[in-house]
Design a protein around this motif. Structure first.
Motif, short mmCIF file in Angstrom:
data_model
loop_
_atom_site.label_atom_id
_atom_site.label_comp_id
_atom_site.label_asym_id
_atom_site.label_seq_id
_atom_site.Cartn_x
_atom_site.Cartn_y
_atom_site.Cartn_z
N HIS A 31 0.76 -1.35 -0.02
CA HIS A 31 0.11 0.18 -0.02
C HIS A 31 0.77 1.32 -0.07
O HIS A 31 0.28 2.26 0.11
CB HIS A 31 -0.80 -0.14 1.18
CG HIS A 31 -1.81 -1.11 1.26
ND1 HIS A 31 -2.86 -1.38 0.41
CD2 HIS A 31 -2.04 -2.24 2.21
CE1 HIS A 31 -3.58 -2.56 0.83
NE2 HIS A 31 -3.10 -2.95 1.76
N ASP A 39 -3.53 7.11 -5.18
CA ASP A 39 -4.58 6.05 -4.79
C ASP A 39 -4.83 6.52 -3.20
O ASP A 39 -4.05 6.14 -2.40
CB ASP A 39 -4.11 4.65 -4.76
CG ASP A 39 -5.11 3.69 -4.69
OD1 ASP A 39 -6.20 3.99 -3.82
OD2 ASP A 39 -4.86 2.60 -5.27
N ALA A 41 -7.27 5.57 -1.10
CA ALA A 41 -7.50 4.29 -0.41
C ALA A 41 -6.06 3.46 -0.21
O ALA A 41 -6.03 2.89 1.01
CB ALA A 41 -8.36 3.14 -1.26
N ALA A 44 -4.63 5.55 2.75
CA ALA A 44 -5.24 5.32 3.96
C ALA A 44 -4.89 3.78 4.47
O ALA A 44 -4.74 3.80 5.74
CB ALA A 44 -6.82 5.58 3.75
N ALA A 45 -4.85 2.77 3.69
CA ALA A 45 -4.31 1.51 4.16
C ALA A 45 -3.01 1.42 4.66
O ALA A 45 -2.64 0.78 5.79
CB ALA A 45 -4.57 0.57 3.30
N GLU A 48 -2.97 3.12 8.06
CA GLU A 48 -3.72 2.15 9.17
C GLU A 48 -2.81 1.17 9.35
O GLU A 48 -2.52 0.79 10.86
CB GLU A 48 -4.97 1.76 8.60
CG GLU A 48 -5.71 0.68 9.47
CD GLU A 48 -7.03 -0.08 8.74
OE1 GLU A 48 -8.11 0.11 9.18
OE2 GLU A 48 -6.67 -0.22 7.45
#
Length: 379
Positions: A31, A39, A41, A44-45, A48
């Motif tokens: 990621h 990207d 998403a 964010a991954a 996280e």
């Protein structure tokens, strides 16, 4: 609602440190924003999984998370220490001890006096070679330093009197329904004393904004996410109380040749079709210079050769990892007329049924395609 940190990394709650680290590396590489530009998403991954690893890789934080879950880091009562997304950790004694200690009549649940200075974080980017071999770096860190004008006391003339709000105890009690809570005095900041004439430089804070220049020794073998703690190099504490710590987090820039996976290195080695067919000895780069790999005749693209002990010796390992070289057959370009003629003559030798034994994979593929169409067209 935040996902469970173990679920984020895809590991069991009993996972070892090595399992956590491997899971974090897999997720972070997948990621990473550099591999997924634009990207949201993926970004964010990445954040996280980074947050999850920062908590679970720290023994103290992991124990608190296992006991209290995300609530352990969401109270915002850890003094100057940051939560799981930062570098410090919340003081759970302050969060739970002050409240529950006073509920049951304990008067000593909280700690008197001013809190220590905040921990701060600094991200240091390194080249792969610097990370592998170790390096000493000078860094500039914006921070709060003790005021020289008052030696960090906050007083212009040294005159200090007992705080009238807390009567010198440094703490006050607050009634919230049936609960009695104890917290640092908001008037004197937990010091128990008030400044009569505040310092004109720091206006009584005892601290001033400053850019601190430090020399940091990076040990050999560090990797992405490794942190180095410099004790006492964080923010100065209020009114001369102890300073916090500085945590230097390592971030290794991508290398043009090597990709690192733990203690191992990976690279691609382009070879000509003639080298793959006839065999050859090829020189490949290593971190320390060059090495040779022997290409057997009839080598196929994608074959991986392992060079032992040519990887990285990390700060946690006794032995270096290995270097994995994947050969990639490169199609020739910018052919001369003579080369093109020779290739045409060479290709002509593959006509007829005898060509099958020279290209086993191609023959298997063709047979599979024929079988597929036969099934599609049969009644």
């Amino acid at each position: 609602m935040k996902r469970d940190y173990y679920e984020v990394l895809g590991v069991a709650r009993t996972a070892s440190e090595d399992e956590l680290k491997k899971a974090y590396r897999r997720s972070a590489m997948k990621h990473h924003p550099d591999r997924n530009p634009g990207d949201a998403a993926a970004e964010a991954a990445f954040k996280e999984c980074k947050e999850a690893y920062e908590v679970l890789s720290d023994g103290g934080k992991r124990r608190m998370y296992d006991q209290y879950g995300h609530a352990a880091f969401e109270h915002g009562m850890g003094g100057g220490n940051a939560g799981p997304g930062g570098f410090g950790g919340p003081d759970m004694g302050d969060i739970f001890g002050d409240i529950f200690g006073n509920i049951f009549g304990g008067g000593g649940g909280g700690r008197g006096g001013p809190r220590r200075g905040a921990d701060i974080g600094y991200v240091l980017e390194l080249d792969l070679r610097e990370a592998v071999n170790g390096v000493e770096k000078r860094i500039e860190v914006p921070t709060l330093a003790g005021c020289d004008g008052c030696n960090g006391s906050g007083s212009e003339d040294g005159r200090i009197e007992t705080c009238s709000t807390c009567n010198g105890r440094g703490q006050v009690r607050m009634q919230r329904g049936i609960f009695t809570m104890q917290q640092g005095c908001p008037h004197c900041g937990g010091r128990g004393q008030s400044i009569v004439n505040p310092c004109r430089t720091c206006h009584g804070a005892g601290r001033v904004e400053e850019e601190k220049v430090l020399s940091v020794k990076i040990p050999a073998g560090v990797d992405n996410g490794d942190r180095i703690r410099l004790s006492g190099e964080g923010e100065a504490g209020p009114a001369g109380s102890p300073p916090g710590d500085l945590y230097v987090e390592v971030r290794v820039r991508p290398h043009e040749i090597f990709q690192r996976d733990g203690d191992d290195l990976h690279c691609e080695v382009p070879i000509r079709i003639s080298q793959a067919a006839l065999g050859d000895v090829v020189r490949v780069p290593t971190l320390d210079g060059e090495a040779e790999i022997r290409i057997p005749a009839e080598t196929q693209t994608g074959k991986v050769f392992r060079l032992r002990d040519q990887g990285v010796k990390s700060v946690r390992s006794r032995h270096p990892g290995d270097l994995y070289c994947k050969v990639v057959i490169e199609t020739p370009v910018n052919l001369t007329a003579e080369q093109r003629t020779l290739l045409e003559q060479f290709e002509a030798t593959f006509s007829g049924d005898g060509a099958r034994r020279h290209s086993p994979k191609s023959s298997t593929f063709v047979d599979g395609v024929r079988s597929f169409w036969d099934r599609m067209t049969s009644p």
